[in-house]
Scaffold this motif. Structure first.
Motif, mmCIF file in Angstrom:
data_model
loop_
_atom_site.group_PDB
_atom_site.id
_atom_site.type_symbol
_atom_site.label_atom_id
_atom_site.label_comp_id
_atom_site.label_asym_id
_atom_site.label_seq_id
_atom_site.Cartn_x
_atom_site.Cartn_y
_atom_site.Cartn_z
ATOM 1 N N ALA A 58 42.239 17.076 -13.471
ATOM 2 C CA ALA A 58 42.231 18.543 -13.903
ATOM 3 C C ALA A 58 43.575 18.730 -14.950
ATOM 4 O O ALA A 58 43.658 19.508 -15.664
ATOM 5 C CB ALA A 58 42.247 19.401 -12.562
ATOM 6 N N GLY A 59 44.470 17.773 -14.331
ATOM 7 C CA GLY A 59 45.718 17.854 -15.319
ATOM 8 C C GLY A 59 45.505 17.279 -16.735
ATOM 9 O O GLY A 59 45.877 17.752 -17.741
ATOM 10 N N PHE A 60 44.407 16.534 -16.880
ATOM 11 C CA PHE A 60 44.198 15.824 -17.995
ATOM 12 C C PHE A 60 43.336 16.917 -18.914
ATOM 13 O O PHE A 60 43.878 17.134 -20.253
ATOM 14 C CB PHE A 60 43.459 14.545 -17.919
ATOM 15 N N VAL A 61 42.670 17.467 -18.340
ATOM 16 C CA VAL A 61 41.837 18.583 -19.203
ATOM 17 C C VAL A 61 42.754 19.434 -19.582
ATOM 18 O O VAL A 61 42.549 20.501 -20.638
ATOM 19 C CB VAL A 61 40.571 18.970 -18.390
ATOM 20 N N LEU A 64 44.551 18.895 -22.485
ATOM 21 C CA LEU A 64 43.860 19.039 -23.710
ATOM 22 C C LEU A 64 44.007 20.434 -24.295
ATOM 23 O O LEU A 64 43.917 20.531 -25.461
ATOM 24 C CB LEU A 64 42.363 18.503 -23.496
ATOM 25 N N PHE A 65 44.142 21.369 -23.578
ATOM 26 C CA PHE A 65 44.023 22.785 -24.245
ATOM 27 C C PHE A 65 45.406 23.110 -24.063
ATOM 28 O O PHE A 65 45.657 24.648 -24.454
ATOM 29 C CB PHE A 65 43.525 23.521 -23.051
ATOM 30 N N ARG A 66 46.619 22.135 -24.233
ATOM 31 C CA ARG A 66 47.888 22.714 -24.344
ATOM 32 C C ARG A 66 48.488 23.730 -23.533
ATOM 33 O O ARG A 66 49.221 24.541 -24.063
ATOM 34 C CB ARG A 66 48.039 22.828 -25.949
ATOM 35 N N LEU A 67 48.107 23.670 -22.297
ATOM 36 C CA LEU A 67 48.659 24.610 -21.464
ATOM 37 C C LEU A 67 50.000 24.382 -20.975
ATOM 38 O O LEU A 67 50.483 23.164 -20.754
ATOM 39 C CB LEU A 67 47.657 24.818 -20.210
ATOM 40 N N PRO A 68 51.093 25.254 -20.661
ATOM 41 C CA PRO A 68 52.304 24.938 -20.239
ATOM 42 C C PRO A 68 52.040 24.136 -18.730
ATOM 43 O O PRO A 68 51.088 23.999 -18.168
ATOM 44 C CB PRO A 68 52.670 26.308 -19.887
ATOM 45 N N ASP A 147 51.960 13.132 -11.084
ATOM 46 C CA ASP A 147 51.424 13.344 -12.113
ATOM 47 C C ASP A 147 52.417 14.312 -13.175
ATOM 48 O O ASP A 147 52.510 14.105 -14.529
ATOM 49 C CB ASP A 147 50.120 14.124 -12.258
ATOM 50 N N HIS A 148 52.964 15.260 -12.508
ATOM 51 C CA HIS A 148 54.057 15.972 -13.092
ATOM 52 C C HIS A 148 55.299 15.003 -13.673
ATOM 53 O O HIS A 148 55.877 15.474 -14.727
ATOM 54 C CB HIS A 148 54.469 17.174 -11.994
ATOM 55 N N VAL A 149 55.706 14.224 -12.757
ATOM 56 C CA VAL A 149 56.884 13.380 -12.928
ATOM 57 C C VAL A 149 56.775 12.521 -14.183
ATOM 58 O O VAL A 149 57.447 12.380 -15.217
ATOM 59 C CB VAL A 149 57.358 12.622 -11.799
ATOM 60 N N ALA A 150 55.355 11.885 -14.228
ATOM 61 C CA ALA A 150 54.806 10.609 -14.986
ATOM 62 C C ALA A 150 54.704 11.378 -16.306
ATOM 63 O O ALA A 150 54.874 10.844 -17.294
ATOM 64 C CB ALA A 150 53.993 9.790 -14.490
ATOM 65 N N VAL A 151 53.689 12.209 -16.360
ATOM 66 C CA VAL A 151 52.958 12.609 -17.619
ATOM 67 C C VAL A 151 53.676 13.951 -18.193
ATOM 68 O O VAL A 151 53.919 14.032 -19.287
ATOM 69 C CB VAL A 151 51.518 13.068 -17.306
ATOM 70 N N THR A 152 53.956 14.969 -17.366
ATOM 71 C CA THR A 152 54.460 16.110 -17.857
ATOM 72 C C THR A 152 56.414 15.788 -18.197
ATOM 73 O O THR A 152 56.774 15.939 -19.427
ATOM 74 C CB THR A 152 54.552 17.190 -16.822
ATOM 75 N N ALA A 153 57.031 15.395 -17.366
ATOM 76 C CA ALA A 153 58.402 15.194 -17.338
ATOM 77 C C ALA A 153 58.811 13.702 -18.176
ATOM 78 O O ALA A 153 60.031 13.539 -18.633
ATOM 79 C CB ALA A 153 59.003 15.167 -15.991
ATOM 80 N N THR A 749 61.060 16.513 -20.969
ATOM 81 C CA THR A 749 61.760 17.892 -20.522
ATOM 82 C C THR A 749 62.869 17.862 -20.086
ATOM 83 O O THR A 749 63.838 18.642 -20.426
ATOM 84 C CB THR A 749 60.539 18.369 -19.509
ATOM 85 N N TYR A 750 63.495 16.790 -19.513
ATOM 86 C CA TYR A 750 64.836 16.770 -18.807
ATOM 87 C C TYR A 750 65.714 16.203 -20.104
ATOM 88 O O TYR A 750 67.062 16.482 -20.000
ATOM 89 C CB TYR A 750 64.770 15.679 -17.835
ATOM 90 N N ALA A 751 65.434 15.822 -21.167
ATOM 91 C CA ALA A 751 66.212 15.272 -22.038
ATOM 92 C C ALA A 751 66.470 16.347 -23.242
ATOM 93 O O ALA A 751 67.240 16.309 -24.081
ATOM 94 C CB ALA A 751 65.662 14.038 -22.947
ATOM 95 N N ALA A 752 65.718 17.766 -22.978
ATOM 96 C CA ALA A 752 65.448 18.831 -24.113
ATOM 97 C C ALA A 752 66.965 19.542 -23.965
ATOM 98 O O ALA A 752 66.961 20.221 -24.691
ATOM 99 C CB ALA A 752 64.299 19.609 -24.002
#
Length: 758
Positions: A58-61, A64-68, A147-153, A749-752
Motif C-alpha cells: 500500500a505504501g509503494f502504490v 507512485l501517485f506522489r502522495l504526501p 516503512d516510514h523510517v526507511a523509505v519516507t525518512a 526529510t530530517y536533513a532538509a
C-alpha cells in the motif's frame, strides 16, 4: 543521451522504486523468525507475512501517485486496521472490515487474553486467535513504522536498529541457545536494506559505473565477517546467562515477596549445583525478612562486617547439652545474579568466593554490593544444632528483648489471623507443639497449593489483607503459607520471620569426589517461616502444602540413624529444613540499634565501577569512531578520483554541524549557501561543484574526462575544517561524539531542516 542510455535509465529508475520496499519486507520477515521459538507455528505466521506485504505494498502504490508522507502512513494504517478486522473481528464490524466500538472492545479483551497467555503459559505457546491478533497486529505496526523510517525518512540505519531490537524480544523473554542461521539471515537482510536505500539515491547511470562497485564489495565484506563471527566465534562464547529470579528466570532474587509474577514465569532453568557430605541436600537461604508493616515484608536492614571478621559468622552460641552435626557443602552458581549468597543455615564459614563479600551476623547471611553470585563457586561449613523433642518442648519461643521487629503486628491486622491461630493451637501444651499444630493444619488437606488462584480471585501478595483472603479461600503459594504462618505465630507472641531461598535440589546421578551432585532449578525458589527459640535459635518450619517435609524432632530415646530420626529422611522424600538454629542476639551488633537504610559493606572493590565507567565511555565514543572510519573510507575514495565521495564528505560535514541539506537544492546552490552563510572556502567549493557536475551530467563523455587526483579529497577536507571551525565549541564537540550524519542522510526529510539557528 542515446536510446540505450534512456532505456537503461528507465530500467534503473523502476528498479530503484521497488527494491527498497522489497528490502524492508525481507528484513521484517527475517525479524519474525525468532518468534517461532516461543510460539508454535500457525495461522499467525501467514497472517503476519500477509499483513506486512499489504502494508508495504500500500505504501509503494501510494508513493507512485506522489502522495504526501502523512497520507502514505494513513493509508497503511487503514490497510492494517481493515485486515485485522476482517481476519479476527469481522463479526463486530461493518461490512466485515470497518471497525465499530464493539470491535475495539473485543480487540482489547483479546489483547488482555493474549498477554495472560504469555505471562502464564510455557514456551512454546500454543497458537490461539488471541495470540494471532497480537502478533499479526504487532507485525503490521512494525511494518508501518519501518516503512516510514526507511523509505519516507530515508534513515535505513535507524530502521535496521529497530528491526534488530524487535527480533531480540523473543530471545530476551525466553533465553536459549544462539540461533546462528537466524542471525545470518537477519544480518544479510539488514545489509540488503541499507544497500537498497543507498542505491535508490544514486543517479541511474551512476549505478552502472564501475566506480560504484566498491560499495557492494564493502557490503559483501562486512556480511562475510558477520557470518564468520556468527558461525565460528559465537558458538565459542558462553551462552546468554539466564539469571534465576524469584521462582523463574529473572534478574536475581526479589526479596520483597512480590513473587506471583516471577513464580509464573514460563521457562525453568538450572540456577545452582550443590554437593554436600550431609545425609541430604540442604535448603539454601539468601536473606531474611523480619519487618512487617501490613503491606509487605521487607528484607532485614542491618549492618554488615567483612566475611572473615571476628564477629562475621563464627561459632554458634547454643548450649553444650544440644547435640550438633558439622557439614561441608560445595555450591556452584550456574545462572543466578543476585547480591545475596545462597548458603546452608547456620553457616559458620564461607570460603572460595571471588570479590568482596560481607557477613550479616544478625541472620547469618552473606551479601555484596559490588558483585553478584553469577559464576561463583564456594564452600560452606555449617554446624547444625539438633535438639531432642524433649529439649525443644522445654524451650520458649521468645527473644531476650521484650519486643522487636520480629514480633510487631500492624494495628489493622484482620481478626481472622488471630482467631484461627487460637483455634488451631487450642490444645497445645507448649510453644513448639502449637507451631507443629499450625504446620499440620496448613498441610492437612484443607489448603491447596496454587499459582493461579491468587490472580483469579484478586489477591497476589504477602500483605495482611492478602493473608486474610488466603485464609478464607485456602489456596495460594509459598508466600501466602509462609506469611500466614509467621503472622499467626506473632499473634501468639512468638518471634517469627520469613526466609527467602531455595528448596533442596534433586540428584543428577553424577558423582564428584564420591559426593552426589544435586541440581537446583529456578522453580525451587521458596519462602518459609522461622520462629526463634531461646536456647537453640531460629527453627525453620514448612507449612506450604505439597512442598518439602514438615519439621519435627526426635525424642531422646531415638538415636541418629534410626528410622524414626527426622534428620535421616526416608529415601525419595524431599529433605526437611531441619531445625535450624543460630543466635543473632548474642552478636555484639544489635540489629535494632545499628540498622541503617540498607546493608553496607566496609570495603569496596573499585574494579567493577571502573569497568562500568570504561564501558560507558566506550559506548559514548562508538558513534564518533564509526563516523571517523566512514570519513576515512570516503576520503580514500575521493583521493582516488571519486567526485561523489568528495561531495558526500561535504554533505556529511554540513549535517554534523546542523546545516540543512535538502534534496531540492542543486550542488551549485548548496555550495553558494555554504560560502555565503557558513564561511566555506569559495575556491574549494567551486572545484568540488565543478567535479560533481561533471561526474553527474557528463560521465564518460569524450573530451570532458579529467583526472581529479587528490585535489577533490583535499578540497573536501578544507571545506570540512572551515565548517567545523565556524560553529561554537559545544556544537563542534557534538559533531565529533554524536555525528548526525550517521542517521540523517543528505536529502532526507530530517536533513532538509537545519538542526540549529545561526
Amino acid at each position: 543521451m542515446s536510446s540505450a542510455d534512456r532505456v537503461a535509465t528507465a530500467r534503473a529508475a523502476a528498479r530503484g522504486e521497488w527494491v527498497l520496499p522489497v528490502a524492508v519486507l525481507v528484513a521484517l520477515v527475517t525479524a519474525l523468525m525468532p518468534v517461532l521459538g516461543v510460539v508454535d507455528p500457525g495461522s499467525w505466521l501467514l497472517g503476519s507475512i500477509v499483513i506486512a506485504v499489504l502494508v508495504i505494498g500500500a505504501g509503494f502504490v501510494a508513493r507512485l501517485f506522489r502522495l504526501p508522507a502523512v497520507a502514505v502512513s494513513l493509508i497503511e494504517a487503514a490497510v492494517w486496521a481493515g485486515f485485522l478486522t476482517f481476519i479476527f473481528l469481522r463479526d463486530t464490524a461493518l461490512l466485515w472490515v470497518i471497525p465499530t466500538p464493539a470491535t475495539v472492545r473485543t480487540a482489547v479483551d483479546m489483547f488482555d487474553d493474549a498477554m495472560r497467555e504469555i505471562v502464564l503459559g510455557a514456551a512454546p505457546l500454543e497458537t490461539s486467535a488471541e495470540l494471532g491478533l497480537l502478533i499479526t497486529g504487532a507485525m503490521g505496526l512494525l511494518a508501518i513504522i519501518v516503512d516510514h523510517v526507511a523509505v519516507t525518512a530515508r534513515m535505513p540505519l535507524l530502521a535496521s536498529i529497530g528491526i534488530v531490537a524487535v527480533s531480540l524480544i523473543p530471545t530476551i523473554a525466553v533465553p536459549g541457545e544462539v540461533d546462528v542461521m537466524a542471525f545470518v539471515l537477519l544480518a544479510t537482510a539488514v545489509l540488503f536494506l541499507i544497500r537498497a536505500e543507498t542505491r535508490s539515491r544514486e543517479k541511474p547511470l551512476q549505478r552502472e559505473d564501475e566506480r560504484s562497485a566498491g560499495v557492494p564489495a564493502t557490503a559483501v565484506g562486512i556480511g562475510a565477517i558477520a557470518v564468520i563471527l556468527a558461525v565460528v566465534a559465537v558458538p565459542l562464547l558462553p551462552q546468554p546467562a539466564i539469571r534465576g529470579g524469584v521462582g523463574g528466570p529473572g534478574p536475581g532474587i526479589d526479596a520483597t515477596l512480590q513473587l506471583g509474577d516471577d513464580l509464573r514465569r514460563p521457562q525453568e532453568i538450572e540456577v545452582i549445583q550443590v554437593r554436600t557430605d550431609a545425609p541430604s541436600p540442604p535448603y539454601l537461604r539468601a536473606t531474611t525478612l523480619s519487618r512487617f508493616e501490613g503491606g509487605v515484608w521487607e528484607p532485614d536492614r542491618v549492618r554488615t562486617v567483612p566475611l572473615d571478621a571476628e564477629f562475621g559468622l563464627g561459632p554458634l552460641p547454643f548450649g553444650e547439652e544440644i547435640r550438633s552435626s558439622e557439614y561441608l557443602t560445595k555450591v556452584q552458581v550456574m545462572n543466578l545474579a543476585t547480591t545475596w549468597l545462597p548458603i546452608p543455615y547456620p553457616a559458620v564459614e564461607v570460603t572460595g568466593l571471588d570479590g568482596r563479600w560481607a557477613a550479616v551476623p544478625y541472620n547469618r547471611t552473606v551479601i555484596s554490593q559490588s558483585i553478584t553470585t553469577q559464576g561463583q563457586s564456594y564452600e560452606v561449613s555449617s554446624t547444625q544444632p539438633r535438639p531432642t523433642l524433649e529439649q525443644i518442648r522445654a524451650m520458649e519461643a521468645r527473644t531476650p528483648d521484650a519486643r522487636d521487629e520480629t514480633t510487631e503486628l500492624p494495628s489493622d491486622l484482620p481478626p481472622i489471623v488471630h482467631d484461627l491461630a487460637l483455634e488451631v493451637t487450642a490444645g497445645a501444651a507448649n510453644d513448639y507443639d502449637a507451631l507443629v499444630a499450625l504446620q499440620r493444619w496448613f498441610r492437612g488437606g484443607e489448603f491447596r497449593y496454587s499459582l493461579q488462584a491468587p490472580v483469579e480471585d484478586g489477591f497476589d501478595g504477602s500483605g495482611a489483607e492478602a493473608v486474610a483472603q488466603f485464609l478464607e479461600q485456602r489456596e495460594g503459594y509459598c508466600v501466602h503459607f509462609a506469611s500466614a504462618f509467621a503472622l499467626m505465630a506473632r499473634t501468639l507472641e512468638m518471634p517469627s520471620r520469613i526466609v527467602v531461598g531455595y528448596l533442596p535440589g534433586t540428584a543428577t546421578g553424577d558423582l564428584v569426589d564420591d559426593e552426589p551432585v544435586y541440581t537446583v532449578s529456578s522453580s525451587l525458589l521458596h519462602a518459609w517461616p522461622e520462629v526463634y527459640f531461646d536456647g537453640v535459635g531460629w527453627v525453620a518450619f514448612e507449612p506450604t502444602a505439597g512442598l518439602g517435609v514438615p519439621t519435627s524432632f526426635s525424642p531422646a530415646a531415638s538415636l541418629p540413624g534410626q528410622p524414626n530420626d527426622p534428620t535421616d529422611p526416608q529415601s525419595g522424600a524431599t529433605p526437611t529444613p531441619s531445625a535450624s538454629a543460630g543466635s543473632p542476639t548474642t552478636s555484639p551488633l544489635n540489629p535494632r540499634d545499628e540498622a541503617v537504610s540498607g546493608p553496607t559493606v566496609t570495603e569496596t572493590n573499585p574494579l567493577p565501577f571502573a569497568s562500568v565507567m570504561v564501558g560507558i565511555l566506550a559506548l559514548l565514543a562508538l558513534p564518533g569512531v564509526i563516523r571517523e572510519v566512514r570519513r576515512r573510507q570516503m576520503t580514500a575514495q575521493a583521493a582516488g578520483g571519486d567526485a561523489a565521495a568528495a561531495w558526500m564528505l561535504v554533505q556529511d560535514a554540513a549535517i554534523d554541524v546542523g546545516i540543512a541539506v535538502p534534496a531540492s537544492e542543486s550542488p551549485r546552490a548548496f555550495a553558494a549557501r555554504l560560502v555565503e552563510q557558513h564561511g566555506a572556502p569559495a575556491a574549494a567549493m567551486g572545484y568540488l561543484v565543478s567535479a560533481i557536475e561533471r561526474a553527474s551530467y557528463a560521465p564518460g563523455t569524450h573530451g570532458l574526462d579529467f583526472w581529479l587526483g587528490e585535489s577533490a579529497a583535499e578540497a573536501a577536507a578544507e571545506v570540512r575544517t572551515e565548517l567545523l571551525g565556524a560553529v561554537p565549541p559545544a556544537r563542534r564537540i557534538l559533531a565529533f561524539i554524536a555525528p548526525r550524519s550517521l542517521l540523517v542522510r543528505p536529502g532526507s526529510t530530517y536533513a532538509a531542516t537545519a538542526a540549529r539557528s545561526r
